[in-house]
Design an enzyme around this catalytic site. Sequence first.
Site, short mmCIF file in Angstrom:
data_model
loop_
_atom_site.label_atom_id
_atom_site.label_comp_id
_atom_site.label_asym_id
_atom_site.label_seq_id
_atom_site.Cartn_x
_atom_site.Cartn_y
_atom_site.Cartn_z
N ASN A 8 8.95 -21.04 21.94
CA ASN A 8 9.03 -22.12 22.67
C ASN A 8 10.57 -21.34 23.78
O ASN A 8 11.02 -21.27 23.03
CB ASN A 8 9.80 -23.45 21.67
CG ASN A 8 9.81 -24.75 22.66
OD1 ASN A 8 10.49 -24.11 22.80
ND2 ASN A 8 9.61 -25.46 22.01
N HIS A 11 14.87 -23.88 25.85
CA HIS A 11 16.04 -23.36 26.81
C HIS A 11 16.09 -22.49 27.23
O HIS A 11 17.45 -21.96 27.74
CB HIS A 11 16.80 -23.41 24.70
CG HIS A 11 17.01 -25.09 24.31
ND1 HIS A 11 17.03 -26.51 24.93
CD2 HIS A 11 15.54 -25.27 23.28
CE1 HIS A 11 16.40 -26.75 24.12
NE2 HIS A 11 15.69 -26.30 23.61
N HIS A 44 7.93 -28.23 25.95
CA HIS A 44 8.45 -29.66 26.47
C HIS A 44 8.47 -30.16 27.27
O HIS A 44 9.58 -29.91 27.66
CB HIS A 44 8.95 -30.24 24.55
CG HIS A 44 9.42 -31.37 24.55
ND1 HIS A 44 9.57 -32.11 23.64
CD2 HIS A 44 8.30 -32.29 24.42
CE1 HIS A 44 10.61 -33.16 22.59
NE2 HIS A 44 9.05 -33.62 24.29
N ARG A 46 8.99 -33.16 28.35
CA ARG A 46 10.29 -34.58 28.00
C ARG A 46 10.06 -35.24 29.54
O ARG A 46 10.14 -34.93 31.25
CB ARG A 46 11.98 -34.39 27.77
CG ARG A 46 11.96 -33.45 26.97
CD ARG A 46 13.49 -33.58 25.95
NE ARG A 46 13.19 -34.35 25.43
CZ ARG A 46 13.60 -34.85 24.27
NH1 ARG A 46 13.47 -33.51 23.51
NH2 ARG A 46 14.33 -35.78 23.46
N ARG A 50 14.74 -32.55 31.22
CA ARG A 50 16.05 -31.93 31.19
C ARG A 50 15.42 -30.50 30.78
O ARG A 50 16.49 -29.78 31.15
CB ARG A 50 16.34 -32.39 29.94
CG ARG A 50 16.10 -32.04 28.68
CD ARG A 50 16.90 -32.43 27.53
NE ARG A 50 16.78 -34.33 27.25
CZ ARG A 50 17.53 -34.59 26.07
NH1 ARG A 50 17.12 -33.81 24.64
NH2 ARG A 50 16.76 -35.59 25.94
N GLU A 71 4.00 -29.17 24.48
CA GLU A 71 4.68 -30.80 24.18
C GLU A 71 4.64 -32.32 24.41
O GLU A 71 5.88 -31.80 25.18
CB GLU A 71 5.66 -30.54 23.11
CG GLU A 71 5.59 -29.16 22.06
CD GLU A 71 7.41 -28.78 21.35
OE1 GLU A 71 7.18 -28.02 20.27
OE2 GLU A 71 8.23 -29.04 21.75
N THR A 102 13.99 -33.67 19.42
CA THR A 102 13.30 -34.25 18.81
C THR A 102 13.35 -34.48 17.17
O THR A 102 13.37 -33.69 16.20
CB THR A 102 11.48 -33.24 18.39
OG1 THR A 102 11.41 -33.28 19.89
CG2 THR A 102 10.65 -34.82 18.33
N GLU A 152 1.60 -29.95 13.06
CA GLU A 152 2.02 -29.34 12.93
C GLU A 152 3.93 -30.04 12.08
O GLU A 152 3.89 -31.55 11.93
CB GLU A 152 3.18 -29.12 14.50
CG GLU A 152 4.66 -28.48 14.32
CD GLU A 152 5.07 -28.07 15.55
OE1 GLU A 152 3.87 -27.19 16.53
OE2 GLU A 152 6.11 -27.52 15.43
N HIS A 195 10.73 -26.34 13.52
CA HIS A 195 11.71 -27.08 13.98
C HIS A 195 13.56 -26.53 13.61
O HIS A 195 13.19 -26.53 12.28
CB HIS A 195 11.79 -28.67 14.06
CG HIS A 195 13.25 -29.22 14.93
ND1 HIS A 195 12.86 -30.08 16.05
CD2 HIS A 195 14.06 -29.19 14.99
CE1 HIS A 195 13.77 -29.92 16.52
NE2 HIS A 195 14.78 -30.09 15.68
N1 PXP Z 1 8.54 -28.18 17.19
C1 PXP Z 1 8.04 -29.02 17.88
C2 PXP Z 1 7.33 -30.33 18.00
C3 PXP Z 1 9.24 -29.43 18.75
O1 PXP Z 1 9.54 -30.56 19.43
C4 PXP Z 1 10.22 -28.11 18.14
C5 PXP Z 1 10.70 -28.44 19.91
O2 PXP Z 1 10.99 -28.68 20.90
C6 PXP Z 1 9.89 -26.95 18.02
C7 PXP Z 1 8.98 -26.78 17.51
C8 PXP Z 1 10.96 -25.78 17.95
O3 PXP Z 1 11.94 -26.56 17.45
P1 PXP Z 1 13.26 -25.51 17.45
O4 PXP Z 1 13.54 -25.03 18.91
O5 PXP Z 1 14.97 -25.82 16.91
O6 PXP Z 1 13.35 -24.10 17.05
#
Ligand code: PXP
Length: 247
Positions: A8, A11, A44, A46, A50, A71, A102, A152, A195
Amino acid sequence: MHLRLGVNIDHVATIRNARGGDHPDPVRAAELAAAAGADGITAHLREDRRHIRDKDIERLMGEIKLPLNLEMAATEEMLTIALHYRPHAVCIVPERREEVTTEGGLDAAGQHNHLKPFISRLVDAGIRVSLFINADGHQLEAAHELGAPVVELHTGAYAHAGDAADSALLKAELDRLVRGAELGTSLGLEVHAGHGLTFGNVSPVAEIAGMRELNIGHFLIGEAIFDGLSATIRKMRTLMDKARGVA
Ligand code: PXP
């Protein structure tokens, strides 16, 4: 069975947006993730944009060979975007504007009437739909009834349960994920998780039989500050492979 790693890259965009320019580029991070052993890219989009923005999705679709897991919340705006870009997968997540991330799973059971046609439109467009849910029996059964092929499991509660391997809470949360994966698999669902996963807590989740994909973001991007993105992703890949007994 190979456990896929979805990286992901949200960030990277968070840091970029802090200065409003083009650097660091999340698409470059996606290229690097591909070279470092990621099996997919997760982003993601949003409602408030952001981190990832529409242009990022366009570029990820056009420039990256790895499958994109988009996402998004179950809104009309996001449905239009998903049907336009047709990513490999869409993971439907709950979204509240004021949350930092989330926070909980989607209420697949409670939102049946809204989600049913929403999921059908994505599935009909050839998009693999997953629902980001807590590992609860009624949510897994609801996901199955809704016709989503993938779930998931939200690993946030497990990740926040602490580091002590003997913690009763940690064991209980891990057990919930194990049982969730079992039930999901028995219902014919493909099971993913994500997550809050880190080097420190990924292995027990990666060992869960039936688990097919982990989506990991914040830790990888944060750790990359110290060790570089490539080395960090490679280390996560190695930990996941070790947990699966792959040399
Ligand atoms: N899976 C989903 C569905 C999420 O919403 C997120 C956070 O955006 C993640 C995985 C990844 O989580 P993290 O950034 O804490 O590794």
